[in-house]
Design an enzyme around this catalytic site. Structure first.
Site, short mmCIF file in Angstrom:
data_model
loop_
_atom_site.label_atom_id
_atom_site.label_comp_id
_atom_site.label_asym_id
_atom_site.label_seq_id
_atom_site.Cartn_x
_atom_site.Cartn_y
_atom_site.Cartn_z
N GLU A 25 2.95 -0.51 49.54
CA GLU A 25 3.04 0.88 50.01
C GLU A 25 4.18 0.96 51.01
O GLU A 25 4.17 0.27 52.02
CB GLU A 25 1.73 1.32 50.66
CG GLU A 25 0.61 1.56 49.66
CD GLU A 25 -0.67 2.13 50.27
OE1 GLU A 25 -1.61 2.38 49.50
OE2 GLU A 25 -0.73 2.31 51.51
N GLU B 182 -2.18 8.45 61.51
CA GLU B 182 -1.87 7.08 61.93
C GLU B 182 -2.31 6.82 63.37
O GLU B 182 -2.16 7.66 64.24
CB GLU B 182 -0.37 6.80 61.85
CG GLU B 182 0.33 7.29 60.61
CD GLU B 182 -0.16 6.65 59.31
OE1 GLU B 182 -0.89 5.65 59.37
OE2 GLU B 182 0.20 7.17 58.26
#
Ligand SMILES: Cc1ncc(COP(=O)(O)O)c(C=O)c1O
Lengths: 443, 311
Positions: B62, B73
């Protein structure tokens, strides 16, 4: 009590049951938040829209008892003369806490209680939404954590202390430039971890559905009162309503009940007794023009917060709206003399109303806002928030467009801004400022 | 709030990936799927790092295309994104990176929707605005982004701020270009939402191990087991991520039924250490390769044998 606002003829403004305003709005959030947002949508429809369990009655009662509503509508005598119109001030600065923010904070904290949540989180920019949320959380006995950009903490010390006094935990956010944008992102991160027990009290008409409609509905009491009060005091409705716009919550609150109004009751329409169509009530959203409307793509900085006037469509913080962004789609750092307007996005409903030509966006720069701050202070005895001061900058710069009855929403008082106002006034050449010499060296 | 869009689209419950490379990567045993932000801390260094992950046993990689507001995040990957943006990473450089990086495993692009929405293949955002709001025009928005991604060699996309409800334009573009669109299933995803997501997902489903944001954690939540249980009826590969940092954790997660593990923050931590301690690119790459091997080996150890019902 809650039914008056529901039956007002002009209440049929965009309901956006699906969370879309044209192409704007929506629910662009991480999957972990979707169930909470659906739960909130359901609660919004039951309690806010349908007044289940008397939610809206309790909300209105608490706004009166704890908040001090209704706030006055006051004629501004000197400014009326200066601008040759009937200028009225909607005194949201007199709401408990010193800004319009309590309408929303109290509504959402109460809703969280009805939903059985046991913790409140919120972001804050100027600290006004944070203080309002902290007050509401203390009033309703809910633990509360507030995220605030580090830079804003330094700009707004007294508000940080107010939040702490009310028992809230204030967490500094150091990412990016440490302002409202970063604080919202960080609060969303907390929510992604705590969503089962926690309600996120968002501070403006931004974010994923149902926040934009829900926050608007809690603030729409402002325009509801303006309608009643202008009818009482002038025999009609205003010709124009002017409000500053960051995310746009005081703005939509002041506009909501005028959006679909046909304007037949406008004061000037009545006075002129002719039957020439006057059109609908003019709605003016005054944005922060900052130091310039130009953009520095290289640095990723827009030295303004004028997303309605200059932004492009994009997706930020859960909604599609107008944004300050570079050509790749990276969000720009915005700027304003007032931290409460310092945000790269704007509420999706306001973006839509601008595209539909129903709301006129106008940018007022830092200098003009500071002059507006001094003008309202020394002509009317009201020290406005620097956010609000932008609306008074508009009056001065667009004086020749003003006529009939004009209502300005005084979204907040300026006590929180006094230190910033001293520094900014000393740093700039402000023609209508008092003699600043006794402040040199600090206060 | 779904736009009445329960069109009888092909059920993807059979795990039929649009992109055969991703399907193949999951076909032969548990897949190790590492994440790094492209351009962290520089284009050249991150190229060496991604190649090290492949040597260490990555089955799919990824690649993060950095966005300025990464709301899903935690602080570790936020740090990576800030370094990458400061290093000058842009969508176009990202695609050049994908073309240049020397690995032969499928690459999945992980980014946020605004970068896809704003993408314009003539570098002119005015063009996108002129051609309509929905990004349906071929040279702008999701269609243009996916076309460029496919051309560069991307096999799939993960977009953490794009729930299934808003994903139709991107889904259509991915179908057209043979890319997989991976959705994240959270511990809170159940019932109808889970159904509708599983019908739209392809490639693999990203099983979020616990609530919250990305970030390495020493315990692996039992929310993972419950999620794997809920998903056990579907045979699209299930890759678990959020918090995995050691070979033992990888082993345990694969043993409890995952088809793959996704690891980001534990690897980004190594990149960050390299920046903080002035390690050479080669030194950091060696450590990344070693960590990758540990995680890949752990995942392989956890592969359940057909005869035992191991816990
Ligand atoms: C006094 C005041 N007015 C206006 C604003 C801007 O918010 P909004 O645009 O949502 O009304 C703020 C925000 O902090 C504020 O404190």
């Amino acid at each position: 009590m809650s039914t008056d606002h529901a039956t007002d003829a002009a209440d049929s403004h965009t309901q956006a049951a699906d969370g879309k305003f044209g192409d704007y709005g929506g629910q662009y959030v991480p999957e972990a938040l979707m169930p909470a947002i659906q739960e909130l949508t359901d609660a919004y429809e039951r309690y806010v829209v349908n007044n289940e369990d008397g939610f809206m009655d309790e909300f209105r009662q608490r706004l009166a008892d704890f908040g001090g509503r209704p706030t006055p509508l006051q004629r501004a005598d000197r400014l009326s003369e200066r601008y040759d119109c009937e200028l009225y001030l909607k005194r949201e600065d007199l709401l408990h806490g010193g800004a319009h923010k309590l309408n929303n904070a109290l509504g959402q904290v109460l809703l969280a209680k009805y939903m059985g949540k046991d913790r409140i989180i919120a972001e804050t920019g100027a600290g006004q939404h944070g203080t309002a949320t902290a007050m509401a959380a203390a009033h309703l006995d809910m633990p509360c954590t507030i995220y605030m950009g580090e830079r804003d903490i330094n700009r707004q010390r007294p508000n940080v202390f107010r939040m702490k006094l009310n028992g809230s935990d204030v967490k500094p956010v150091t990412a990016g430039r440490g302002t409202l944008k970063e604080a919202i992102s960080e609060t969303m991160r907390d929510w992604a971890a705590s969503v089962e027990t926690t309600h996120y009290v968002i501070g403006s008409i931004v974010g994923p559905h149902p926040f934009p409609v829900m926050v608007r509905d809690f603030h729409s009491v402002i325009s509801e009162e303006i309608r009643t009060q202008t009818r009482e005091q002038t025999g009609g409705l205003p010709d124009a309503v002017v409000a500053c716009a960051g995310g746009g919550s005081n703005t939509m609150g002041a506009f909501a009940h005028f959006i679909d109004d046909d304007g037949a009751e406008r004061s000037s329409a009545k006075n002129q007794s002719g039957d020439e169509p006057r059109g609908r009530v003019d709605l003016v959203a005054v944005e922060a023009g900052g130091s310039s409307l130009a953009v520095d793509e290289e640095e990723g900085v827009a030295p303004n917060s004028a997303s309605l006037s200059t932004g492009d469509e994009g997706v930020l913080h859960g909604a599609r709206t107008k944004l300050l962004q570079d050509s790749f789609g990276q969000i720009m750092e915005s700027h304003s003399i007032s931290s409460g307007l310092d945000y790269a996005g704007v509420g999706p409903e306001l973006a839509h109303l601008v595209d539909e030509d129903r709301v006129t966006p106008v940018a007022v720069d830092d200098d003009a806002a500071l002059e507006g701050f001094h003008r309202l202070s020394n002509t009317e005895g009201i020290i406005p928030a620097l956010e609000t001061a932008h609306a008074f900058g508009y009056l001065e710069e667009h004086a020749d467009e003003l006529s009939g009855t004009v209502v300005v929403n005084v979204s907040g008082r300026g006590d929180k801004d006094l230190q910033a106002a001293i520094e900014e006034t000393e740093a700039r050449d402000v023609p209508n400022a008092p003699d600043m010499s006794m402040f040199s060296g600090g206060i | 709030m779904t736009e009445g869009g329960q069109s009888a689209e092909t059920r993807r419950s059979d795990g039929a990936a649009a992109n055969s490379e991703i399907a193949a990567a999951f076909a032969d045993g548990p897949a190790f799927v590492p994440y790094l932000a492209v351009g962290d801390p520089s284009y050249e260094a991150s190229k060496a790092y991604v190649e090290a992950l492949a040597r260490g046993g990555a089955d799919v990689i990824e690649l993060g295309l950095p966005f300025s507001e990464p709301i899903a995040e935690g602080s570790t990957i936020q740090g990576a994104i800030v370094r990458a943006l400061e290093g000058g990473m842009t969508p176009e450089l990202f695609f050049e990176f994908v073309e240049a990086v020397d690995v032969d495993v499928p690459l999945v692009c992980m980014t946020y929707y605004n970068l896809i929405y704003q993408y314009s293949n003539d570098g002119d955002s005015e063009a996108r605005r002129a051609s309509g709001a929905n990004g349906t025009a071929a040279n702008t928005g999701p269609a243009a982004f996916v076309a460029r991604a496919a051309d560069a060699g991307i096999s799939g996309l993960v977009v953490p701020d794009l729930p299934a409800e808003e994903a139709d334009p991107l889904r259509a573009a991915c179908d057209e270009h043979g890319l997989d669109l991976v959705f994240i299933v959270a511990p809170t995803t159940e019932g109808d939402r889970l159904e509708s997501m599983m019908e739209r997902v392809s490639g693999y489903v990203y099983v979020q191990a616990r609530l919250g944001t990305t970030g390495a954690k020493s315990d692996v939540s039992d929310q993972t087991d419950r999620s794997l249980q809920r998903l056990s009826g579907w045979d699209v590969p299930k890759a678990v991520g959020f918090g995995i940092s050691s070979g033992e954790q990888a082993e345990r997660i694969v043993a409890s039924g995952a088809d793959g593990i996704i690891v980001g923050s534990a690897l980004v931590d190594i990149v960050a250490d390299g920046v903080d301690n002035d390690w050479s690119t080669a030194e950091t790459a060696t450590k990344l390769e070693a960590k990758a091997s540990e995680l890949a080996d752990g995942a392989n150890r956890g592969r359940p044998t057909p005869t035992t019902g191991e816990e």
